[in-house]
Structures are given as structure tokens and as C-alpha cells.
Write an enzyme that holds these catalytic residues in place. Structure first.
Site, short mmCIF file in Angstrom:
data_model
loop_
_atom_site.label_atom_id
_atom_site.label_comp_id
_atom_site.label_asym_id
_atom_site.label_seq_id
_atom_site.Cartn_x
_atom_site.Cartn_y
_atom_site.Cartn_z
CG HIS A 192 -0.31 -0.24 2.50
ND1 HIS A 192 0.03 -1.51 2.94
CD2 HIS A 192 0.09 0.61 3.49
CE1 HIS A 192 0.59 -1.44 4.13
NE2 HIS A 192 0.66 -0.16 4.48
P1 AMP Z 1 1.61 0.78 7.39
O1 AMP Z 1 1.35 -0.70 7.24
O2 AMP Z 1 2.44 1.11 8.58
O3 AMP Z 1 2.18 1.38 6.14
O4 AMP Z 1 0.22 1.52 7.62
C1 AMP Z 1 -1.00 0.86 7.56
C2 AMP Z 1 -2.11 1.89 7.43
O5 AMP Z 1 -3.33 1.18 7.30
C3 AMP Z 1 -2.25 2.81 8.64
O6 AMP Z 1 -2.23 4.15 8.18
C4 AMP Z 1 -3.61 2.44 9.24
O7 AMP Z 1 -4.30 3.55 9.74
C5 AMP Z 1 -4.34 1.81 8.07
N1 AMP Z 1 -5.26 0.74 8.41
C6 AMP Z 1 -5.14 -0.17 9.39
N2 AMP Z 1 -6.13 -1.05 9.32
C7 AMP Z 1 -6.91 -0.69 8.28
C8 AMP Z 1 -8.08 -1.23 7.70
N3 AMP Z 1 -8.64 -2.34 8.16
N4 AMP Z 1 -8.61 -0.61 6.64
C9 AMP Z 1 -8.04 0.51 6.13
N5 AMP Z 1 -6.93 1.06 6.63
C10 AMP Z 1 -6.36 0.48 7.69
#
Ligand code: AMP
Length: 304
Positions: free
Chosen positions: A224
Site C-alpha cells: 500500500h
Molecule cells: P503501514 O502498514 O504502517 O504502512 O500503515 C498501515 C495503514 O493502514 C495505517 O495508516 C492504518 O491507519 C491503516 N489501516 C489499518 N487497518 C486498516 C483497515 N482495516 N482498513 C483501512 N486502513 C487500515
């Protein structure tokens, strides 16, 4: 795969395939006993074979199913077997683990790092886990803002700024370290879509600045790219880890990842960068150091 604490004293610890995770005495594991080293065990999971190799780094005994590993030695921990740093573990079934997971969400873990936490008593297991949450959010119509045949864009469920989106490939790619040169055009496309979404989201306000990039060590599975406005004005931005993950070099610009893929054919391993998450809080604009998150948030409101 992840480590589940049998005593439920701390959250599960994600084990990415082939990535070494060091666990021991820490705030995360809530282990205070100094007999347990801060770097007691190093664990490397093998997802396809459903086991993890556990190396005892600390001097005091650690056991797998009641058998001492021995300092400097490595033993195999299979799914659903118990691993324990002090030889007092009990078995934990996978069903129990599902129950213990029921009420948890990825918000409890987001931007967490696996490397600095570890369980006193744990078992390795493989099942749906908070770190897989993006996969279900990808198809959640309340979050989805864009879709084409190669990418899906969703609103971040716990936005750390006024505008915070995640651009994800339709193709199942776990993270940046799983990328190769064949993904160059996909990454270009993700970046382009990210910039279009940013432009579209605040059409009336051309002053809003955005950054596009990846966390050095993502906490969530499925590649992502963050598209995040630089106001950082959001109640979900709560911790030093959150702040440093978006304002230090832990946040790797999409352009840098694309450049690495085009020139090296792979993305560097940046695990050592988790240290940056402990940095002092500094304003991302004027670099003033602030004591705590409330002070930082107050400061950035005016520092534009
Ligand atoms: P990272 O894996 O550290 O790059 O960041 C993961 C991102 O996903 C963070 O900004 C969270 O706020 C977001 N996040 C966590 N769980 C979910 C979810 N179930 N759906 C959408 N976004 C999410």
C-alpha cells in the site's frame, strides 16, 4: 503467521515470511523480569512450511515445548507448538486464539513494529489476522474511492491527516520487499493514481501539500502506498510512532521506491529504520522539538 501470547498479556506479533523478528523484555511484551534479555529470541518464520526457526540470543534459558534451546542455538517451532522464554509455558489452541482476536482491530496495531515486542508464552499460528485487514477494506464500498484493473484506492480507516488514502495493487503483493523490476510500471501507475486522487480530493484548495510513499517496515500486509496531506490534522494521529512513521525517513517517498526498482530490481531492506520511530518529536516544517503529542499538535496547527 504470528505469535500469540497464551496469557493474553499483549497483542499478537506479526511474523513476515523470512523476516527476522527479535523479541524479549520490553514495554510491548510487558516482561519486566531482568532475567529475560531485551533481545532474548530471534524468530524467522517460514510461511509455506508453517514453522519458525527460533534462536536464543539471551543468556538465560528459553524453551520450546519444555526443551531448552541453548544460547546461540536454534530450534524449530511448528504451528501451534509453544515457545517460552522462561520454561513455564502452556499450550494454546488455534480456536482460543480466534476468540481472543474477535474484538481486536488493526487500529490497535497500526504503525506498530513487530521487532520490539515479544510474548512471554507464545504459539505460532496461521489464520486471518489484523495485519490482513487491508484485504477486506479493499472491497469495502464505504472506504473505496477509486478502482481500475490494476489498483484500488481506499480511505485509510484511521487517517493520520485530513486526507489520507492507501493505493493498493489488485495483484496480491505482500510488501515492497516482494517487488521486482517487472513491477516498475505498476508502481508508476500507483503513483500517478495517488497524485490524481490527491488533486481530486481538495480541488478547491491547491495549497494542500501531499506526500506519497511507503513505510520502511509496514505493519499491514498487502502492498500500500500512502497518499497523505501534510496537515496531520486528525484525531487518529495519537502516538510518537504515528508521527515519526510519517515525518522521518521511515516514510520512503514513492519516487525512491520506483527508482530502486528501476535501477536495482529490488527494494532495500529497511528494518533497521524502526529505530527512527523512537526519535524525539519534531515539527515536520520548522523542526522545533516538542515535548509531547498535545504540544506537537498545537504547534503544527499554526506552523504552516
Ligand atoms: P503501514 O502498514 O504502517 O504502512 O500503515 C498501515 C495503514 O493502514 C495505517 O495508516 C492504518 O491507519 C491503516 N489501516 C489499518 N487497518 C486498516 C483497515 N482495516 N482498513 C483501512 N486502513 C487500515
Amino acid at each position: 503467521m504470528y505469535l500469540q501470547c497464551c496469557n493474553h498479556t499483549h497483542e499478537p506479533i506479526m511474523l513476515l515470511d523470512g523476516v527476522a523478528v527479535t523479541i524479549g523484555r520490553s514495554a510491548g511484551t510487558k516482561i519486566l523480569d531482568k532475567l529475560c534479555s531485551r533481545t532474548q529470541l530471534q524468530i524467522v518464520a517460514n510461511h509455506s512450511k508453517k514453522y519458525a526457526m527460533v534462536k536464543q540470543l539471551g543468556a538465560n534459558p528459553s524453551q520450546i515445548d519444555g526443551i531448552n534451546i541453548g544460547q546461540g542455538k536454534t530450534d524449530k517451532l511448528s504451528v501451534d507448538r509453544k515457545c517460552d522464554k522462561k520454561g513455564t509455558s502452556s499450550l494454546k489452541s488455534r480456536e482460543n486464539m480466534h476468540n481472543s482476536q474477535k474484538n481486536k482491530t488493526s487500529e490497535n496495531f497500526d504503525n506498530g513494529t513487530a521487532a520490539d515486542v515479544g510474548p512471554p508464552r507464545a504459539t505460532v499460528s496461521k489464520s486471518s489476522h489484523w495485519s490482513q485487514g487491508l484485504k477486506s477494506s479493499m472491497t469495502d464500498s464505504s472506504l473505496q474511492v477509486y478502482k481500475d484493473d490494476r489498483v484500488i484506492v481506499i480511505k485509510d480507516k484511521y487517517p493520520k491527516a485530513k486526507f489520507h488514502f492507501l493505493v493498493m495493487p489488485v495483484e496480491n503483493i505482500v510488501s515492497t520487499v516482494h517487488l521486482n523490476s517487472a513491477h516498475a510500471s505498476l508502481l508508476d501507475h500507483m503513483w500517478k493514481v495517488g497524485r490524481d486522487i490527491a488533486k481530486r480530493s481538495c480541488d478547491d484548495d491547491t495549497k494542500t501539500r501531499f506526500r506519497y510513499g511507503y513505510h520502511a517496515v509496514p505493519s499491514m500486509s498487502h502492498l500500500h502506498m500512502h497518499v497523505i496531506s501534510q496537515d496531520f490534522d486528525s484525531p487518529s494521529l495519537k502516538t510518537k510512532k504515528h508521527w515519526n512513521s510519517f515525518t522521518t525517513e521511515y516514510f520512503v517517498d514513492a519516487e525512491d521506491i520506483i527508482h530502486e526498482i528501476k535501477t536495482e530490481g529490488k527494494v532495500k531492506n529497511r528494518r533497521h529504520m524502526t529505530e527512527l520511530l523512537k526519535n524525539a518529536l519534531r515539527c515536520h516544517i520548522c523542526h522545533t522539538e516538542l515535548k509531547n503529542m498535545p504540544q506537537l499538535k498545537k504547534h503544527i496547527k499554526d506552523c504552516r
